[in-house]
Each structure stands twice: as C-alpha cells, then as structure tokens.
Design an enzyme around this catalytic site. Structure first.
Site, PDB file in Angstrom:
ATOM      1  N   GLY A 100      20.035 -26.159  -8.181  1.00 49.88           N
ATOM      2  CA  GLY A 100      21.506 -25.657  -8.494  1.00 49.88           C
ATOM      3  C   GLY A 100      22.554 -26.242  -7.447  1.00 49.88           C
ATOM      4  O   GLY A 100      22.221 -27.543  -7.092  1.00 49.88           O
TER       5      GLY A 100
ATOM      6  N   ALA B 136      15.758 -21.845   1.896  1.00 43.95           N
ATOM      7  CA  ALA B 136      16.159 -20.735   0.889  1.00 43.95           C
ATOM      8  C   ALA B 136      15.940 -19.527   1.330  1.00 43.95           C
ATOM      9  O   ALA B 136      16.723 -18.793   1.888  1.00 43.95           O
ATOM     10  CB  ALA B 136      15.440 -21.489  -0.393  1.00 43.95           C
ATOM     11  N   ARG B 137      14.725 -18.997   1.024  1.00 43.53           N
ATOM     12  CA  ARG B 137      14.313 -17.619   1.194  1.00 43.53           C
ATOM     13  C   ARG B 137      12.951 -17.611   1.636  1.00 43.53           C
ATOM     14  O   ARG B 137      11.964 -18.244   1.020  1.00 43.53           O
ATOM     15  CB  ARG B 137      14.351 -16.577   0.021  1.00 43.53           C
ATOM     16  CG  ARG B 137      15.965 -15.943  -0.199  1.00 43.53           C
ATOM     17  CD  ARG B 137      16.316 -14.971   0.931  1.00 43.53           C
ATOM     18  NE  ARG B 137      17.687 -14.674   0.868  1.00 43.53           N
ATOM     19  CZ  ARG B 137      18.938 -15.272   1.197  1.00 43.53           C
ATOM     20  NH1 ARG B 137      18.760 -16.539   1.757  1.00 43.53           N
ATOM     21  NH2 ARG B 137      20.135 -14.901   0.856  1.00 43.53           N
TER      22      ARG B 137
ATOM     23  N   GLU C 239      11.463 -11.800   7.806  1.00 40.59           N
ATOM     24  CA  GLU C 239      12.432 -11.600   8.879  1.00 40.59           C
ATOM     25  C   GLU C 239      12.715 -10.473   9.413  1.00 40.59           C
ATOM     26  O   GLU C 239      13.058  -9.365   8.511  1.00 40.59           O
ATOM     27  CB  GLU C 239      13.807 -12.423   7.975  1.00 40.59           C
ATOM     28  CG  GLU C 239      13.894 -13.997   8.417  1.00 40.59           C
ATOM     29  CD  GLU C 239      14.991 -14.584   7.513  1.00 40.59           C
ATOM     30  OE1 GLU C 239      15.983 -14.054   7.767  1.00 40.59           O
ATOM     31  OE2 GLU C 239      14.454 -15.624   6.740  1.00 40.59           O
TER      32      GLU C 239
ATOM     33  N   HIS D 161      17.498 -18.765  10.401  1.00 37.52           N
ATOM     34  CA  HIS D 161      18.263 -18.405   9.397  1.00 37.52           C
ATOM     35  C   HIS D 161      19.852 -18.869   9.608  1.00 37.52           C
ATOM     36  O   HIS D 161      20.797 -18.054   9.841  1.00 37.52           O
ATOM     37  CB  HIS D 161      18.321 -17.109   8.873  1.00 37.52           C
ATOM     38  CG  HIS D 161      18.558 -16.715   7.657  1.00 37.52           C
ATOM     39  ND1 HIS D 161      17.967 -15.909   6.685  1.00 37.52           N
ATOM     40  CD2 HIS D 161      19.423 -17.675   6.593  1.00 37.52           C
ATOM     41  CE1 HIS D 161      18.452 -15.962   5.480  1.00 37.52           C
ATOM     42  NE2 HIS D 161      19.260 -17.079   5.248  1.00 37.52           N
TER      43      HIS D 161
ATOM     44  N   GLY E 132      21.569 -21.400   8.112  1.00 31.21           N
ATOM     45  CA  GLY E 132      21.816 -22.328   7.022  1.00 31.21           C
ATOM     46  C   GLY E 132      23.636 -22.383   6.621  1.00 31.21           C
ATOM     47  O   GLY E 132      24.078 -23.532   6.663  1.00 31.21           O
TER      48      GLY E 132
HETATM   49  C1  GLV Z   1      22.161 -16.706   3.277  1.00 29.50           C
HETATM   50  O1  GLV Z   1      20.879 -17.084   3.487  1.00 29.50           O
HETATM   51  C2  GLV Z   1      22.834 -16.847   2.153  1.00 29.50           C
HETATM   52  O2  GLV Z   1      22.254 -16.404   0.849  1.00 29.50           O
HETATM   53  O3  GLV Z   1      24.016 -16.992   2.175  1.00 29.50           O
END
Ligand code: GLV
Ligand code: GLV
Length: 334
Positions: free
Chosen positions: A156, A236-237, A266, A284, A286
């Site tokens: 994506g 991502a997750r 988490e 986390h 990102g």
């Molecule tokens: C962070 O992990 C988000 O989904 O923005």
C-alpha cells in the site's frame, strides 16, 4: 447554542489542540493511556472523540458514549483498535490519518533496516559500556544493504514508499500483496506467493494492516523460509509476527536480525527479544516526528469538525455509513 463536545483521550501536539478551539474539549491529562474506567465515564454524552491506538473502541465504549456520538477520529492510520463494524451498525463514522504519515513511517522502517543490518544499536551499546576496543577486520560484521533484495509484504502507501527509497541503494524490490488488483502496474517485481518473496529476499519489511488474515502472518515456518542472512523489519503491527517464534529464530540464527517498532502485546516487549542484541527495538515511533504528528492532528481535527457540521469527513474509513439512513446526525442547535 452550546459547543459540541469532544473527548481527546491523550494530549496531542499543541498545534492540534489549538485547532480544536471553539469546541467543548475534554482531554485526558495523564501520561499513560487513559484508564478504561475513566474512558467509559468521560465518553458519556460526547459528540465526537479523538482516540489513539491504545484505546479499544467496542460495543461497551459505544454504549457508554450514548446516542450523540457521531464520529470516532483515530489519531493513527491503522484502526485495528476500533470495531469498525460496531460503529457502522450504529451509524457512527470512523476516520484515520492516512497519507500524512506515509513518509515518516517509511523512513522509520529504513532506520530499523539499516540499524539491524549494520548493528548500529549494538555498536552504540558496546561503546557506552566503556570497553577497551580497537578496530578489527572481523569486528561486528553486518550485512550489505546495497545491491541486495528488499521484499515488501503489503504494498500500500507505506510499502510503496519504503520501496521507493530502495532505488538509492540499487536494490531489487519484490513485493507481495493479494489486495493489489492483478492488472495494477507498480514498481518492483510482484511475487504471487509470500513463500516466494521470503525465500528470495535479503530484507523483508512488513506493511500490512492487522486483521484476522494477517495475524501471525510471519510464524516459525515462514521464518524458516527466510535466508539465514535475512533481516526482518516490522513497523506495521506487532501481532502480524509470532513474537515467540521470532525470538526463537533470532536466538538460534534462523535469520540474521530484526528491526522492530511494534510488539505483539504492546507496551510489553518479549524478554527474549530484549535480551537478543540482534533485535533492534523502537517504541512504536513510526510516525513520531514533530511535523508528522502535527499533520496527523490536523487531519483528525478536520475529520471531527466536518462530522460535527454534517459534512463528509475527508478520511472516512467506513464510507458505507455516509449514505446510510442510520448515519447519526450532529445534534440540532449545535
Ligand atoms: C501507528 O501505528 C498508526 O497506525 O498510525
Ligand atoms: C575504515 O575505516 C577504512 O578506512 O577502511
């Protein structure tokens, strides 16, 4: 006229808070995620809420909110913390913050990739311990990044932004994403199966959203399909990776290293991962840049304001609600 009420579950950057002016805003002032009992109490009677990925938005919370809640604006691109179907059934809109965090998150995936490949965090810890050391031909050898193959799982917006950065490193890019239509023309080489990508990549970076179909997508068996020199990156997750299997794979040399920004439970981080120097661990981060977090705030507030004015929120994740007769309308007189 009374101002519409908005619950913000955690203080956002100042710019975003300013953009909420004129609304009746309640902000949880704590430095931890809002405790569930406080959340259930504070949401009662609110017209809108801005949530973080630390809040579970489910039937219980929506019941506690009452009939006035028109939108849940998630301050994140991912919204696996929200039961979107439950919101849709009630005519409540859900929005997220896509696009504005794509580049920051792609940069973070690259930071983890580079750090894991070249043992940057390990080297930093080594020097901080104050050892005697001298340059040596075989000291802390890592893996080349340039001219290697980067495999992207989930192609994506973020996956493609990670791929775009690979051209400066003269890398070959492979990607796997069953959600991309078969006639789509995208850069890199499409793999028909995940197994094919895992076996052919030196770096594997995950950019899928979390769903039942992607839970433990990377498990013990899939880790064994990777190269022993490979680096896994997850920005991502957490639950996309079986964390116990990853810890085992790192401890036993099944893969070379991992760069992780997210965790299965988490904020807990697996003790074996914490003990393994080949795991580069970030909390986390990102989207965690000054400008990106401001931009996310702007998107979340724009969605809230639109919903409260009866307008279409720009980044609605359940568009089915918009045309539905059950869509909740902002309360009259506001
Ligand atoms: C962070 O992990 C988000 O989904 O923005
Ligand atoms: C290393 O520092 C080199 O000059 O090769």
């Amino acid at each position: 006229m009374t101002a519409a009420s908005v619950l913000v579950t955690r203080r956002l950057p100042a710019r975003a808070m300013e953009q909420l002016s004129g609304l009746d805003v309640e902000v949880w002032p704590g430095e931890t995620a809002m405790p569930r009992a406080d959340l259930l109490r504070a949401v009662a009677g609110k017209d809108a809420m801005i949530t973080l990925l630390t809040e579970r938005v489910d039937d219980e919370l929506l019941d506690a909110a009452g009939e006035g809640l028109v939108i849940v604006a998630n301050y994140a691109v991912g919204y696996d913390n929200i039961d979107v179907d439950a919101c849709t059934r009630r005519g409540i809109m859900v929005s997220n913050t896509p696009d504005v965090l794509t580049d920051a998150t792609a940069d973070m995936a690259w930071a983890l990739l580079m750090a894991a490949a070249r043992r940057v965090a390990e080297g930093d810890r080594f020097l901080r311990a104050g050892p005697e050391w001298v340059w040596g031909p075989e000291m802390m050898l890592g893996q080349d990044v340039h001219h290697r193959t980067l495999g992207i799982v989930g192609y994506g917006r973020i996956g493609q932004a990670v791929a775009a950065r690979a051209s400066g490193f003269a890398m070959e890019v492979l990607w796997f994403d069953p959600l991309v239509p078969s006639d789509a023309v995208l850069p890199g080489r499409r793999c028909e199966t995940l197994d094919e990508l895992l076996g052919a990549s030196d770096f594997v970076s995950l950019h899928v959203s979390l769903s039942a179909g992607t839970h433990h997508l990377i498990n013990a068996e899939r880790l064994r399909q990777m190269r022993p020199t490979a680096v896994l990156v997850n920005a991502a997750r957490g639950p996309v990776v079986d964390e116990a299997a990853l810890a085992e794979a790192l401890d036993t040399g099944v893969i070379f290293a991992a760069g992780l920004d997210v965790y299965e439970r988490e904020p807990e981080v697996d003790a074996r991962l914490r003990a393994n120097p080949r795991a580069v661990l970030a909390p986390h981060l990102g989207s965690a840049t000054v400008d990106t977090r401001d931009a996310m705030g702007k998107v979340a507030v724009t969605n809230v304001r639109a919903a409260l004015q009866g307008e279409h929120p720009p980044t609605l994740v359940n568009p089915a609600v918009w045309g539905s007769p059950s869509r909740r309308r902002p309360r009259a007189g506001r």
